[in-house]
Design a protein around this motif. Structure first.
Motif, short mmCIF file in Angstrom:
data_model
loop_
_atom_site.label_atom_id
_atom_site.label_comp_id
_atom_site.label_asym_id
_atom_site.label_seq_id
_atom_site.Cartn_x
_atom_site.Cartn_y
_atom_site.Cartn_z
N GLU A 197 0.88 -1.19 -0.03
CA GLU A 197 0.04 -0.04 0.09
C GLU A 197 0.85 1.10 -0.18
N ARG A 198 0.28 2.51 -0.54
CA ARG A 198 0.86 3.55 -0.62
C ARG A 198 0.43 4.64 0.55
N LEU A 212 -4.59 1.07 -1.25
CA LEU A 212 -4.07 -0.15 -1.52
C LEU A 212 -3.65 -0.51 -2.86
N ASP A 213 -2.53 -0.93 -3.06
CA ASP A 213 -2.11 -1.22 -4.45
C ASP A 213 -2.36 -2.90 -4.60
N SER A 214 -1.85 -3.58 -3.66
CA SER A 214 -2.02 -5.07 -3.88
C SER A 214 -2.50 -5.64 -2.36
N ALA A 215 -3.59 -6.65 -2.49
CA ALA A 215 -3.80 -7.12 -1.21
C ALA A 215 -3.04 -8.27 -0.89
N PRO A 216 -2.53 -8.64 0.37
CA PRO A 216 -1.92 -9.84 0.68
C PRO A 216 -2.65 -11.10 0.57
N LEU A 217 -1.85 -12.01 0.20
CA LEU A 217 -2.62 -13.46 -0.13
C LEU A 217 -2.19 -14.42 0.97
N PRO A 218 -3.08 -14.88 1.77
CA PRO A 218 -2.41 -15.62 3.07
C PRO A 218 -1.98 -17.16 2.37
N GLY A 219 -0.87 -17.68 3.14
CA GLY A 219 -0.41 -18.98 2.92
C GLY A 219 -1.48 -20.07 2.83
#
Length: 398
Positions: A197-198, A212-219
């Motif tokens: 995110e910026r 938010l530029d890209s959301a985290p992807l959980p493992g």
């Protein structure tokens, strides 16, 4: 004369106006050229500088996948925790800041001061103070409202059962990257993918708004064949056995004989993966002895020999085996029992007493020829490579 003087005054005024017009035109042209240079030719350069002053890019940590036992009991999971960083350039008095942070976070003040001073001398605007604080430390630090302190929410690896299954699970380093065990071998699946995110900041680097530029992807979560209750019992009994025998270490493996699933894998000495290693710890406590340390299996293979005899000969558990007085002479060598002779005992007792001579005599009864001439079995249980039943494949390969 008056007309001539008036004409000269008029001509002078016109010349001045012309010079002023030229000057204004040249000035306007210079301003226009400068605007073109700033807005067009050097737009990318100055935009980058502006973004570096007005925005901060923050990595959004992806939650690491959890690890469960066969019954859904959590063995390893990630929980949110606050980490603290500062911008040394915003700190007016490093000594006062060091004293406050050191007292609240239980840090060595001399080491902390040296780190902050070095960062300031090198014009660095970011220094980690402490990562993954406990809730009490977070509450105390937030209560003092320090402008130069930034809190970042990260995730910390937690092992609810402490030492239980520690060698299987392994552990992670300070960046939550697998360092041993399943955490290391399944790192790619467990780690997920970080987001970004910026953050728009003011002159004091305080956040104003975020994008938010890209959301985290959980493992990905993993389920092991381990039974947490059986693992606990295996570790408890192994510890008692090692201490009772004054042994240096021990290993116990519990396997499902029908499908080969590992239900428990215990090692002793052991450790708590929630705690980082410290000087003075026994290095053997972190070795997965049952997997990574080679050893001679010895009498374990007697089970294979007796199984082959039950399948390929007329021997049964109650069949008598004449082991003699404890010595068997073979071409080139002499075989002894580990303690004393057993005389004539049953096949079952050969396994119970771990008789070396009994196992050899039973292996001779099986023989190479009987193994190779085993009656035909259905295609459903034959090895597609060799046509040999999987249960007899080792024998057929001799």
């Amino acid at each position: 004369m008056e007309d001539s003087a008036q004409a000269k005054l008029t001509a002078g005024a016109v010349n001045r106006l012309n010079c002023l017009a030229v000057a204004l035109f040249v000035g306007g042209l210079c301003i226009f050229a400068k605007l073109v240079s700033l807005q067009v030719l050097q737009h990318s350069y100055y935009s980058k500088i502006a973004r570096s002053q007005q925005e901060e890019r923050i990595s959004l940590h992806a939650p690491r996948g959890s690890i469960f036992d066969r019954n859904g009991q959590a063995l390893a999971l990630s929980v949110p925790a606050d980490s603290v960083s500062v911008d040394p350039r915003q700190i007016s008095d490093l000594k006062v800041a060091t004293e406050m942070l050191g007292n609240i976070l239980h840090l060595d003040q001399r080491v902390l001061y040296a780190r902050l001073q070095t960062a300031r001398d090198n014009h660095k605007g970011f220094v980690w103070i402490k990562r993954r604080l406990d809730p009490f430390e977070t509450e105390r630090l937030k209560a003092v409202h320090l402008d130069y302190v930034t809190f970042t929410t990260e995730s910390g690896r937690h092992y609810p059962d402490g030492q239980t299954a520690s060698h299987i699970l392994g552990g992670v380093n300070k960046d939550e990257v697998g360092a041993a065990g399943v955490e290391l071998s399944m790192e790619k699946a467990l780690r997920g993918r970080n987001g970004e995110e910026r953050l728009v900041v003011d002159v004091k680097r305080r956040g104003i708004e975020s994008h938010l530029d890209s959301a985290p992807l959980p493992g990905t979560g993993l389920t092991l064949t381990i039974d947490e209750r059986m693992q606990y019992v295996a570790e408890r009994e192994l510890k008692a056995g090692v201490e009772a025998r004054h042994a240096r270490s021990g290993t116990a493996i519990v396997m499902n004989p029908y499908n080969g699933e590992i239900l428990a894998l215990a090692n002793y000495p052991t450790y708590d993966p929630n705690k980082p290693p410290v000087e003075g710890d026994d290095p053997m406590s972190r070795f997965d002895l049952g997997v990574s340390v080679p050893f001679e299996p010895g009498s374990i293979f007697k089970v294979v020999t007796l199984s082959a005899a039950l399948e390929n000969t007329d021997l049964r558990p109650e069949s008598p085996i004449a082991t003699g007085g404890g010595t068997l002479v073979l071409p080139g060598r002499v075989i002894h029992e580990s303690h004393h002779g057993f005389g004539t005992i049953t096949m079952q007792e050969v396994l119970e007493r771990s008789s070396n001579i009994g196992a050899i005599l039973i292996g001779q009864r099986v023989g190479r020829e009987k193994c190779m001439n085993t009656r035909a079995v259905s295609d459903s249980v034959r090895s597609p490579e060799s046509g040999c039943p999987p249960s007899r494949r080792a024998c057929c390969a001799r």
